[in-house]
Design an enzyme around this catalytic site. Structure first.
Site: not given
Ligand SMILES: O=C(CO)[C@@H](O)[C@H](O)COP(=O)(O)O
Length: 234
Positions: A112, A114, A137, A177, A231
């Site tokens: 994850h 941002h 791809d 998000h 690939y």
């Molecule tokens: O999106 C969020 C918080 O809203 C989390 O994904 C932080 O970006 C990272 O959190 P930790 O992995 O450090 O708890």
């Protein structure tokens, strides 16, 4: 009863250690690829041969994320007695990662971030359209948008799984998000995180220049098949 790592088989303890080292090293790829700021983002990996996964501790600076600091959790998202201080909590996204592992057995890694351009598409609830061969791809089509979900229960994980089950994409833009990505291993999930930001940036730039031209579905399918199956080195 809480699992105790030191009481598990030596094979599992060895697998946990190798996974901790892998996950710690992969976290360095997020700032290195400009996908995160401060402590945002996280990487996890399933532990081979065990119903466990490893994830970063919450809110810890990237330059402090050593292998020994990586937290070991059950697939329910509960920290085991893993040798880290009891006070060291796993990522705030642990429930989402755990939900993916429970419902997508083929997934070995979750990431994850941002990252700016992918998160911008999430902010306006727009899928990233498949207008680049590189998208055919890696993503096999557009990068979809998942539902808005507040952190704290299974809703983010459920939104990730329900969206990705309807797509070939290893990336989903969770509304308002940011991107979550999956892979057969954690390296694959990090690669998808790098590539979703790259294609989001390119598409955003293209829209400043002119009108996007979609890649024909037949070409998307052949690109995806070649990249996934031919690939690289075999
Ligand atoms: O999106 C969020 C918080 O809203 C989390 O994904 C932080 O970006 C990272 O959190 P930790 O992995 O450090 O708890």
């Amino acid at each position: 009863m809480t699992l105790v790592l030191s009481e598990l088989s030596q094979d599992i303890q060895n697998a946990v250690q190798a996974t901790r080292e892998e996950v710690a090293a992969l976290h360095a790829e997020l700032p290195a690829n400009n996908l995160v700021v401060w402590t945002a983002g996280n990487v996890s990996s399933r532990v081979p041969g065990a119903d466990l996964f490893v994830i970063k501790p919450s809110g810890v600076r990237y330059d402090e994320l050593s292998a020994d600091a990586m937290v070991v959790c059950t697939l329910d998202g509960n920290k085991i007695v893993d040798g880290t201080p009891d006070r060291l909590s796993p990522s705030s996204d642990t429930a989402a990662h755990a939900y993916v592992y429970r419902h997508m057995p083929e997934v070995g890694g979750v990431v994850h971030t941002h990252s700016t351009y992918a998160t911008a598409f999430a902010a306006v609830h727009r899928p990233i359209p498949c207008v680049l061969t590189m998208m055919g791809d890696e993503f096999g089509g557009e990068v979809p948008v998942g539902p808005f979900a507040i952190i704290g229960d299974d809703s983010i994980g459920r939104g990730i799984v329900e969206t990705l089950r309807e797509s070939r994409s290893p990336a989903v833009l969770m509304a308002n998000h940011g991107p979550f990505t999956i892979g057969k291993n954690a390296t694959g999930a990090v690669k998808a995180a790098v590539m979703v930001e790259e294609v989001a940036r390119t598409v955003a730039a293209a829209e400043q220049i002119g009108t996007l031209v979609p890649v024909a579905q037949e070409h998307i399918d052949s690109l995806y098949d070649r990249y996934q199956n031919v690939y690289g080195q075999h």
